[in-house]
Scaffold this motif. Structure first.
Motif, PDB file in Angstrom:
ATOM      1  N   ILE A  88       3.065  -1.639  -1.923  1.00  0.00           N
ATOM      2  CA  ILE A  88       2.550  -1.599  -3.401  1.00  0.00           C
ATOM      3  C   ILE A  88       2.150   0.051  -3.610  1.00  0.00           C
ATOM      4  CG2 ILE A  88       3.209  -3.400  -4.252  1.00  0.00           C
ATOM      5  CD1 ILE A  88       0.528  -3.879  -5.606  1.00  0.00           C
ATOM      6  N   TYR A  89       1.522   0.500  -2.699  1.00  0.00           N
ATOM      7  CA  TYR A  89       0.287   1.165  -3.248  1.00  0.00           C
ATOM      8  C   TYR A  89       1.662   2.576  -2.891  1.00  0.00           C
ATOM      9  CZ  TYR A  89      -3.813   5.137  -1.327  1.00  0.00           C
ATOM     10  OH  TYR A  89      -4.641   5.930  -1.821  1.00  0.00           O
ATOM     11  N   ARG A  90       0.702   3.715  -3.240  1.00  0.00           N
ATOM     12  CA  ARG A  90       1.436   5.175  -3.604  1.00  0.00           C
ATOM     13  C   ARG A  90       1.532   5.784  -2.322  1.00  0.00           C
ATOM     14  NH1 ARG A  90       4.548   7.918  -7.110  1.00  0.00           N
ATOM     15  NH2 ARG A  90       3.979  10.430  -7.144  1.00  0.00           N
ATOM     16  N   PHE A  91       0.261   6.265  -1.604  1.00  0.00           N
ATOM     17  CA  PHE A  91      -0.287   6.400   0.143  1.00  0.00           C
ATOM     18  C   PHE A  91       0.577   8.349  -1.057  1.00  0.00           C
ATOM     19  CE2 PHE A  91       0.581   2.876   2.219  1.00  0.00           C
ATOM     20  CZ  PHE A  91      -0.624   2.619   2.927  1.00  0.00           C
ATOM     21  N   ASP A 116      -8.370  -7.784   1.862  1.00  0.00           N
ATOM     22  CA  ASP A 116     -10.292  -7.880   1.180  1.00  0.00           C
ATOM     23  C   ASP A 116      -9.922  -6.580   2.828  1.00  0.00           C
ATOM     24  OD1 ASP A 116     -10.164  -8.948  -1.082  1.00  0.00           O
ATOM     25  OD2 ASP A 116     -11.741  -9.780   0.095  1.00  0.00           O
ATOM     26  N   ASP A 117      -9.560  -6.858   3.763  1.00  0.00           N
ATOM     27  CA  ASP A 117     -10.353  -5.208   4.513  1.00  0.00           C
ATOM     28  C   ASP A 117      -9.272  -4.031   4.255  1.00  0.00           C
ATOM     29  OD1 ASP A 117     -11.313  -7.369   6.416  1.00  0.00           O
ATOM     30  OD2 ASP A 117      -9.772  -8.245   6.911  1.00  0.00           O
ATOM     31  N   ILE A 118      -8.849  -4.241   3.399  1.00  0.00           N
ATOM     32  CA  ILE A 118      -7.641  -2.944   3.070  1.00  0.00           C
ATOM     33  C   ILE A 118      -8.447  -2.279   2.277  1.00  0.00           C
ATOM     34  CG2 ILE A 118      -5.118  -2.061   2.722  1.00  0.00           C
ATOM     35  CD1 ILE A 118      -6.036  -2.718   5.459  1.00  0.00           C
ATOM     36  N   HIS A 119      -8.966  -0.855   2.185  1.00  0.00           N
ATOM     37  CA  HIS A 119      -9.540  -0.231   1.367  1.00  0.00           C
ATOM     38  C   HIS A 119      -8.713   0.877   1.133  1.00  0.00           C
ATOM     39  CE1 HIS A 119     -13.593  -1.810   1.511  1.00  0.00           C
ATOM     40  NE2 HIS A 119     -13.306  -2.329   2.604  1.00  0.00           N
ATOM     41  N   LEU A 120      -8.531   0.764   0.167  1.00  0.00           N
ATOM     42  CA  LEU A 120      -7.102   1.941  -0.325  1.00  0.00           C
ATOM     43  C   LEU A 120      -8.094   2.733  -1.404  1.00  0.00           C
ATOM     44  CD1 LEU A 120      -3.899   0.032  -0.579  1.00  0.00           C
ATOM     45  CD2 LEU A 120      -4.299   1.822   0.905  1.00  0.00           C
ATOM     46  N   SER A 121      -7.970   4.344  -1.967  1.00  0.00           N
ATOM     47  CA  SER A 121      -8.091   5.441  -2.999  1.00  0.00           C
ATOM     48  C   SER A 121      -7.671   4.392  -4.135  1.00  0.00           C
ATOM     49  CB  SER A 121      -7.583   6.355  -2.922  1.00  0.00           C
ATOM     50  OG  SER A 121      -6.266   6.352  -3.076  1.00  0.00           O
TER      51      SER A 121
END
Length: 447
Positions: A347-350, A376-381
């Motif tokens: 669902i992240y825009r990347f 929780d291991d995934i850190h997105l802007s």
């Protein structure tokens, strides 16, 4: 196995004789036609491995031949023979589907190289073989499948291609695939980042230099054009070329020759040019930062690489590939992705596309202690689609107002990133210009 058969179409007896003799020495059989009607009859009667056609014919023109071949026998490469200096005509032929072009008077070495390249296309890989395990373009989405089909078709041509797309979409990967599927596959593929070369060294890097031509030139050195001879030269971030270098590059393309620094002698070079940039090259031309004539030469065919947000169904496959590569490199078991983790990625825009996905997964892989990656291991802007800042529903009086606020922020950011170029901003947002104008008016942002 019989020797290849080439059709030569020209109404000048001297040209016909020259081409026939040259190809005969290459163990190539030829048939000749002096009119368009005669040529079309021969094309209907026999299968040719190459067609060489003059632009001007008594009863038509070479572009009609190109279009006929594209429609009725697309596996036959066709090259246009044009008058000296008629580069516009040659570009029209390439846009129509011609494999390559020659100028009169015909350079025999250039003719032999062209014929050799064209004949290597006689046994092209089947379309289903182009999507095998060696294909570095991973994905099953409609945009990536369309991109594969375009690459397969463009690989058969020698036309310059402008590969457009956002940063991190894999433009160099696309360029390498075009090279690998084409007749130059066994020759060098030379990539160069135009923004990474100091301007004072650019001419020497591109065209080479002679010993003693400047301080530090202790030996002769070939340039990038020479290194890519008979192969492909990929100019990445071509929009970063300084104006003075753009002029020299234009001449090299037009003349198919380069002049090393420190000599007056030109060296002929045979390269296929592919270029790319994350910038809007047409907007750079409009702003006066990129030469229009060079843009016209490089942008014979544009190939757009879709951003990751337009092919989200490819994210699971990309994740598996990236994690497998990281595990092999670090000699560790490959962690699996939890469903919550995968959902968060999908669902992240990347904004940084595949390159950002690689960085996100490498960080998570490095810090992961178990055998599975959790959400929780995934850190997105940051951003509405990142999952870091979920909306507080108690603070929302109107969903419509909240969505308008998000839309206003996205549009404003796109306009700022494109220096308020509405056409470029619409493209960045995946909107039509008309749709952007409507939204600007609705949100009170129209000036």
């Amino acid at each position: 196995m019989s020797s290849p058969l080439v059709l030569i179409i020209d109404d000048e007896p001297d040209i016909l004789e020259l081409l026939d003799m040259t190809l005969g020495r290459m163990n190539v059989r030829t048939r000749s036609a002096t009119t368009q009607a005669e040529a079309l009859t021969l094309l209907d009667q026999q299968q040719f491995q190459l067609c060489l056609t003059d632009m001007r014919l008594p009863d038509g023109d070479g572009l009609s031949i190109v279009r006929h071949i594209q429609l009725h026998c697309p596996q036959t490469p066709v090259a246009m023979i044009t008058a000296y200096g008629s580069l516009d005509t040659a570009i029209s032929a390439l846009k129509a589907g011609a494999f390559d072009f020659l100028t009169k008077p015909v350079d025999l070495q250039r003719l032999r190289e062209l014929v050799g390249s064209a004949l290597r296309l006689s046994n092209p890989p089947a379309e289903d073989e182009q999507t095998d395990l060696d294909d570095p373009l991973l994905g099953i989405s409609p945009p990536i499948q369309q991109l594969r089909r375009q690459i397969g078709k463009l690989a058969r041509s020698q036309a310059p291609i402008y590969i457009s797309g956002e940063s991190g979409t894999g433009k160099e990967l696309v360029a390498r695939r075009i090279h690998a599927l084409g007749p130059r596959a066994e020759q060098p593929f030379v990539p160069v980042n135009c923004g990474a070369i100091p301007s004072e060294l650019m001419e020497s890097e591109f065209f080479g230099h002679r010993k003693g031509s400047f301080s530090g030139a202790v030996a002769d050195k070939p340039g990038l054009f020479q290194a890519a001879h008979a192969g492909t030269l990929f100019l990445d971030e071509v929009a970063d070329l300084p104006m003075a270098m753009q002029v020299k590059l234009l001449r090299a393309i037009q003349e198919k020759a380069v002049r090393p620094v420190g000599t007056q002698q030109e060296e002929s070079v045979d390269v296929r040019l592919l270029c790319a940039t994350h910038k809007d090259l047409a907007a750079e031309v409009a702003a006066g930062r990129f030469r229009q004539d060079l843009f016209y030469r490089l942008n014979v065919i544009e190939l757009h690489v879709p951003p990751l947000r337009q092919r989200r169904e490819d994210i699971p496959l990309l994740c598996d590939h990236i994690l497998s590569r990281l595990a092999e490199r670090n000699q560790r078991p490959q962690p699996r992705l939890s469903s919550a983790c995968l959902e968060r990625l999908c669902i992240y825009r990347f904004p940084g596309n595949v390159r950002e996905l690689e960085n996100v997964l490498e960080r998570a892989f490095t810090l992961c202690e178990g055998n599975a990656l959790q959400a929780d291991d995934i850190h997105l802007s940051g951003g509405p689609s990142s999952g870091d800042d979920q909306p507080d529903l108690t603070q929302i009086d109107s969903l419509e107002d909240y969505l308008d606020q998000i839309e206003r922020q996205a549009i404003t950011q796109a306009l700022e990133e494109t220096r308020w170029n509405k056409t470029a901003a619409a493209k960045r947002l995946g909107l039509t210009f008309r749709s952007l104008r409507y939204r600007l008016k609705k949100l009170g942002l129209e000036d």
